[in-house]
Write a protein that holds these residues in place. Structure first.
Motif, mmCIF file in Angstrom:
data_model
loop_
_atom_site.group_PDB
_atom_site.id
_atom_site.type_symbol
_atom_site.label_atom_id
_atom_site.label_comp_id
_atom_site.label_asym_id
_atom_site.label_seq_id
_atom_site.Cartn_x
_atom_site.Cartn_y
_atom_site.Cartn_z
ATOM 1 N N PHE A 138 3.015 -10.004 12.989
ATOM 2 C CA PHE A 138 1.806 -9.185 13.066
ATOM 3 C C PHE A 138 1.201 -8.895 11.700
ATOM 4 O O PHE A 138 -0.008 -8.872 11.542
ATOM 5 C CB PHE A 138 2.100 -7.851 13.767
ATOM 6 N N ILE A 139 2.068 -8.623 10.727
ATOM 7 C CA ILE A 139 1.624 -8.212 9.394
ATOM 8 C C ILE A 139 2.327 -9.069 8.351
ATOM 9 O O ILE A 139 3.556 -9.107 8.293
ATOM 10 C CB ILE A 139 1.949 -6.721 9.134
ATOM 11 N N ASN A 140 1.530 -9.756 7.524
ATOM 12 C CA ASN A 140 2.085 -10.554 6.442
ATOM 13 C C ASN A 140 2.455 -9.666 5.249
ATOM 14 O O ASN A 140 3.450 -9.904 4.586
ATOM 15 C CB ASN A 140 1.075 -11.616 6.023
ATOM 16 N N ALA A 141 1.607 -8.636 5.003
ATOM 17 C CA ALA A 141 1.847 -7.737 3.877
ATOM 18 C C ALA A 141 1.005 -6.480 4.032
ATOM 19 O O ALA A 141 -0.049 -6.496 4.671
ATOM 20 C CB ALA A 141 1.504 -8.420 2.558
ATOM 21 N N PHE A 142 1.496 -5.390 3.442
ATOM 22 C CA PHE A 142 0.729 -4.175 3.227
ATOM 23 C C PHE A 142 0.501 -4.081 1.731
ATOM 24 O O PHE A 142 1.446 -4.224 0.958
ATOM 25 C CB PHE A 142 1.533 -2.923 3.625
ATOM 26 N N HIS A 143 -0.723 -3.818 1.312
ATOM 27 C CA HIS A 143 -1.012 -3.501 -0.077
ATOM 28 C C HIS A 143 -1.477 -2.051 -0.081
ATOM 29 O O HIS A 143 -2.473 -1.719 0.576
ATOM 30 C CB HIS A 143 -2.111 -4.386 -0.651
ATOM 31 N N ILE A 144 -0.763 -1.201 -0.792
ATOM 32 C CA ILE A 144 -1.125 0.214 -0.838
ATOM 33 C C ILE A 144 -1.438 0.579 -2.280
ATOM 34 O O ILE A 144 -0.633 0.339 -3.186
ATOM 35 C CB ILE A 144 -0.011 1.110 -0.275
ATOM 36 N N LYS A 145 -2.627 1.182 -2.450
ATOM 37 C CA LYS A 145 -3.066 1.619 -3.769
ATOM 38 C C LYS A 145 -2.923 3.135 -3.837
ATOM 39 O O LYS A 145 -3.337 3.843 -2.918
ATOM 40 C CB LYS A 145 -4.518 1.213 -4.011
ATOM 41 N N PHE A 146 -2.319 3.607 -4.944
ATOM 42 C CA PHE A 146 -2.064 5.025 -5.151
ATOM 43 C C PHE A 146 -2.886 5.551 -6.321
ATOM 44 O O PHE A 146 -3.044 4.861 -7.319
ATOM 45 C CB PHE A 146 -0.578 5.260 -5.475
ATOM 46 N N SER A 147 -3.352 6.809 -6.182
ATOM 47 C CA SER A 147 -4.015 7.478 -7.307
ATOM 48 C C SER A 147 -2.964 7.816 -8.354
ATOM 49 O O SER A 147 -1.761 7.695 -8.107
ATOM 50 C CB SER A 147 -4.707 8.756 -6.825
ATOM 51 N N LYS A 148 -3.417 8.298 -9.498
ATOM 52 C CA LYS A 148 -2.452 8.619 -10.551
ATOM 53 C C LYS A 148 -1.546 9.785 -10.174
ATOM 54 O O LYS A 148 -0.468 9.919 -10.718
ATOM 55 C CB LYS A 148 -3.149 8.865 -11.885
ATOM 56 N N ILE A 149 -1.954 10.610 -9.171
ATOM 57 C CA ILE A 149 -1.067 11.701 -8.751
ATOM 58 C C ILE A 149 -0.159 11.290 -7.599
ATOM 59 O O ILE A 149 0.713 12.045 -7.186
ATOM 60 C CB ILE A 149 -1.848 12.987 -8.392
ATOM 61 N N GLY A 150 -0.375 10.090 -7.032
ATOM 62 C CA GLY A 150 0.513 9.583 -5.996
ATOM 63 C C GLY A 150 -0.058 9.604 -4.588
ATOM 64 O O GLY A 150 0.654 9.277 -3.635
ATOM 65 N N VAL A 152 -2.313 8.171 -1.477
ATOM 66 C CA VAL A 152 -2.783 6.866 -1.017
ATOM 67 C C VAL A 152 -4.307 6.879 -1.045
ATOM 68 O O VAL A 152 -4.938 7.755 -0.452
ATOM 69 C CB VAL A 152 -2.286 6.563 0.410
ATOM 70 N N VAL A 153 -4.908 5.918 -1.740
ATOM 71 C CA VAL A 153 -6.367 5.832 -1.787
ATOM 72 C C VAL A 153 -6.885 4.612 -1.036
ATOM 73 O O VAL A 153 -8.065 4.548 -0.690
ATOM 74 C CB VAL A 153 -6.916 5.847 -3.236
ATOM 75 N N GLU A 154 -5.986 3.653 -0.774
ATOM 76 C CA GLU A 154 -6.403 2.445 -0.070
ATOM 77 C C GLU A 154 -5.194 1.758 0.556
ATOM 78 O O GLU A 154 -4.124 1.716 -0.045
ATOM 79 C CB GLU A 154 -7.062 1.494 -1.069
ATOM 80 N N VAL A 155 -5.382 1.258 1.773
ATOM 81 C CA VAL A 155 -4.361 0.474 2.455
ATOM 82 C C VAL A 155 -5.004 -0.832 2.899
ATOM 83 O O VAL A 155 -6.093 -0.832 3.468
ATOM 84 C CB VAL A 155 -3.801 1.207 3.704
ATOM 85 N N THR A 165 -7.447 -6.126 7.074
ATOM 86 C CA THR A 165 -8.143 -4.864 7.276
ATOM 87 C C THR A 165 -7.879 -4.019 6.047
ATOM 88 O O THR A 165 -6.721 -3.794 5.683
ATOM 89 C CB THR A 165 -7.639 -4.138 8.536
ATOM 90 N N GLN A 166 -8.953 -3.576 5.409
ATOM 91 C CA GLN A 166 -8.847 -2.755 4.209
ATOM 92 C C GLN A 166 -9.438 -1.385 4.533
ATOM 93 O O GLN A 166 -10.567 -1.292 5.026
ATOM 94 C CB GLN A 166 -9.616 -3.413 3.063
ATOM 95 N N ILE A 167 -8.677 -0.337 4.280
ATOM 96 C CA ILE A 167 -9.116 1.028 4.556
ATOM 97 C C ILE A 167 -9.130 1.795 3.244
ATOM 98 O O ILE A 167 -8.105 1.889 2.551
ATOM 99 C CB ILE A 167 -8.185 1.717 5.570
ATOM 100 N N VAL A 168 -10.307 2.335 2.908
ATOM 101 C CA VAL A 168 -10.483 3.095 1.674
ATOM 102 C C VAL A 168 -10.686 4.559 2.065
ATOM 103 O O VAL A 168 -11.593 4.877 2.839
ATOM 104 C CB VAL A 168 -11.681 2.569 0.860
ATOM 105 N N PHE A 169 -9.822 5.430 1.543
ATOM 106 C CA PHE A 169 -9.872 6.849 1.877
ATOM 107 C C PHE A 169 -10.704 7.630 0.865
ATOM 108 O O PHE A 169 -10.711 7.306 -0.325
ATOM 109 C CB PHE A 169 -8.450 7.427 1.926
ATOM 110 N N SER A 170 -11.375 8.686 1.361
ATOM 111 C CA SER A 170 -12.162 9.562 0.490
ATOM 112 C C SER A 170 -12.148 10.978 1.070
ATOM 113 O O SER A 170 -11.842 11.171 2.244
ATOM 114 C CB SER A 170 -13.600 9.045 0.362
#
Length: 185
Positions: A138-150, A152-155, A165-170
């Protein structure tokens, strides 16, 4: 990242996730399908409450919500409601745990994933590669981006086909009181 930097990030994220009881956030989702010239964009709101209540509410370009709660998936497709009882379904249980963990950022289970750590300006990026062949279907990989405080800003969830599927949080808020109404259809 160096091993020291990667360990620092893991500890920072685990500490933050351990102290996070609720999350509310806006999101923009980009669905990339290789044969389309443009990504499909949608917007909505995410609501999360410990231990594993998650509501994805899409508001643009359509209204749709999906709630994971008490081993049931509640779907509201523009007023058409249905419930799916997934109790006892081990694969669903794992996927729900992965969703909750990815929202918190706490996916650092070395038994489940191989991980690669990168720097991206002030942010840190971790590639999670599933070890389980069943999950890899189902999933080849998850890429998770973290802010400098830790936070999650993007999955980014990459499918075996290469589509993603790219999800950007705000506008994220944490540890604000949530009621049962926040997880209703």
């Amino acid at each position: 990242m160096s091993v020291t930097e990667a360990n620092y990030l893991k500890n920072k994220v685990k500490s933050l996730a351990g102290n996070t009881q609720t999350i509310k956030s806006d999101f923009t989702q980009y669905k990339h399908i290789d044969f389309l010239s443009n990504d499909i964009e949608s917007k909505g709101k995410l609501t999360f409450k410990e231990p594993d209540q998650v509501k994805w509410e899409y508001t643009q370009p359509y209204t749709y919500s999906i709630i994971f709660k008490d081993q049931t998936v509640y779907i509201n497709d523009d007023g058409n409601k249905k419930n799916l009882d997934v109790g006892g379904n081990k694969l669903f249980e794992r996927l729900n745990n992965l969703i909750a963990s990815s929202i918190r950022g706490d996916m650092f289970n070395t038994n489940e994933f191989d991980m690669e750590f990168f720097k991206d300006g002030d942010e840190q990026l971790v590639h999670f590669l599933p070890k389980d062949p069943q999950l890899s279907e189902f999933i080849n990989a998850f890429h998770i981006k973290f802010s400098k405080i830790g936070d999650v800003v993007e999955v980014k969830m990459i499918e075996p086909s290469g589509d993603y599927t790219q999800i950007v949080f705000s506008n994220r808020t944490t540890n604000q009181p949530l009621s049962d109404a926040d997880f209703s259809q």
